[in-house]
Design an enzyme around this catalytic site. Structure first.
Site, PDB file in Angstrom:
ATOM      1  N   HIS A  22      37.370  32.232  22.208  1.00 26.26           N
ATOM      2  CA  HIS A  22      37.117  30.793  22.150  1.00 26.26           C
ATOM      3  C   HIS A  22      35.755  30.432  22.742  1.00 26.26           C
ATOM      4  O   HIS A  22      35.273  29.305  22.547  1.00 26.26           O
ATOM      5  CB  HIS A  22      38.224  30.064  22.916  1.00 26.26           C
ATOM      6  N   ASN A  70      39.130  20.859  24.736  1.00 26.42           N
ATOM      7  CA  ASN A  70      39.673  19.673  24.073  1.00 26.42           C
ATOM      8  C   ASN A  70      39.040  18.358  24.517  1.00 26.42           C
ATOM      9  O   ASN A  70      39.422  17.294  24.031  1.00 26.42           O
ATOM     10  CB  ASN A  70      41.200  19.617  24.236  1.00 26.42           C
ATOM     11  N   ASP A  95      33.711  29.102  17.605  1.00 24.74           N
ATOM     12  CA  ASP A  95      34.540  30.160  17.030  1.00 24.74           C
ATOM     13  C   ASP A  95      35.297  29.604  15.831  1.00 24.74           C
ATOM     14  O   ASP A  95      35.675  28.437  15.811  1.00 24.74           O
ATOM     15  CB  ASP A  95      35.519  30.694  18.079  1.00 24.74           C
ATOM     16  N   ASN A 116      40.185  22.172  18.499  1.00 28.89           N
ATOM     17  CA  ASN A 116      40.243  21.041  19.418  1.00 28.89           C
ATOM     18  C   ASN A 116      38.869  20.560  19.869  1.00 28.89           C
ATOM     19  O   ASN A 116      38.676  19.359  20.109  1.00 28.89           O
ATOM     20  CB  ASN A 116      41.099  21.388  20.639  1.00 28.89           C
TER      21      ASN A 116
END
Length: 204
Positions: A22, A70, A95, A116
């Site tokens: 991520h 997020n 990513d 997100n």
């Protein structure tokens, strides 16, 4: 076409996440900062690590939100509004589950694919029309495993593939900074010859 004035790498802050899939966006922005001899420093008003860099004759802001994925939009909109940077002048590096490791794609706008970070940036900017550099990390094959997959380090061969596509992205960066996004997409998606230089230092 507008020139890119802000490059945002997406990821999660802290050593627990530094090696995870991520955080691929952070890895490339780290490399850009190194190339420009720029120091990413925490700036409270931008809720992230930021630096002004000179790359290929162009001035560009580098940003790594420290808000967790997020809430990435909070950081992006703070810097963009402060420096009057338009959505079309923003490149977000992230990513991408829908692209295999070892591949990379450039596009403007579109959906967020459930990412997100992209979702929050769209909400804060009020538009999806920023640029995205989509770094392939592959998919675990089961939707229920996605959250665990992105928060784990890539396998050795996956990491090597990601480092290879970062080299391709370095090749097209001058075009992106000059506003030739069409030329950058054509070159990036067609593939480029690997340069005779060592891979960037591992960000892991």
């Amino acid at each position: 076409m507008p020139q890119i004035k802000l490059i945002v790498g997406l990821g999660n802050p802290g050593s627990d996440y530094a090696q995870t899939r991520h955080n691929a966006g952070f890895w490339w922005v780290d490399e850009l900062a190194k190339d420009a001899n720029a120091s990413l420093r925490h700036d409270n008003k931008f809720h992230g690590l930021a630096a002004k860099a000179r790359l290929h004759g162009s001035d560009v802001w580098l940003l790594e939100p420290q808000t967790f994925m997020n809430r990435s939009g909070l950081s992006v909109v703070a810097l963009a509004q402060f420096y009057k940077i338009l959505p079309a002048e923003i490149l977000v590096v992230h990513d991408e589950l829908d692209i295999p490791a070892g591949q990379i794609k450039l596009k403007q706008g579109g959906g967020n694919g459930g990412h997100n970070g992209l979702k929050d940036i769209q909400a804060h900017l009020g538009t999806p029309d920023f640029w995205r550099l989509r770094v392939g990390i592959g998919h675990p094959g089961n939707k229920a495993e996605v959250a665990n997959f992105v928060l784990k380090p890539p396998r050795k061969e996956e990491f090597e593939g990601i480092m290879d596509v970062f080299i391709k992205a370095h090749h097209v960066l001058p075009k992106m900074l000059a506003g030739d996004m069409g030329g950058a997409m054509q070159q990036l998606h067609a593939g480029v010859q690997r340069p005779n230089k060592p891979k960037p230092d591992s960000a892991l």
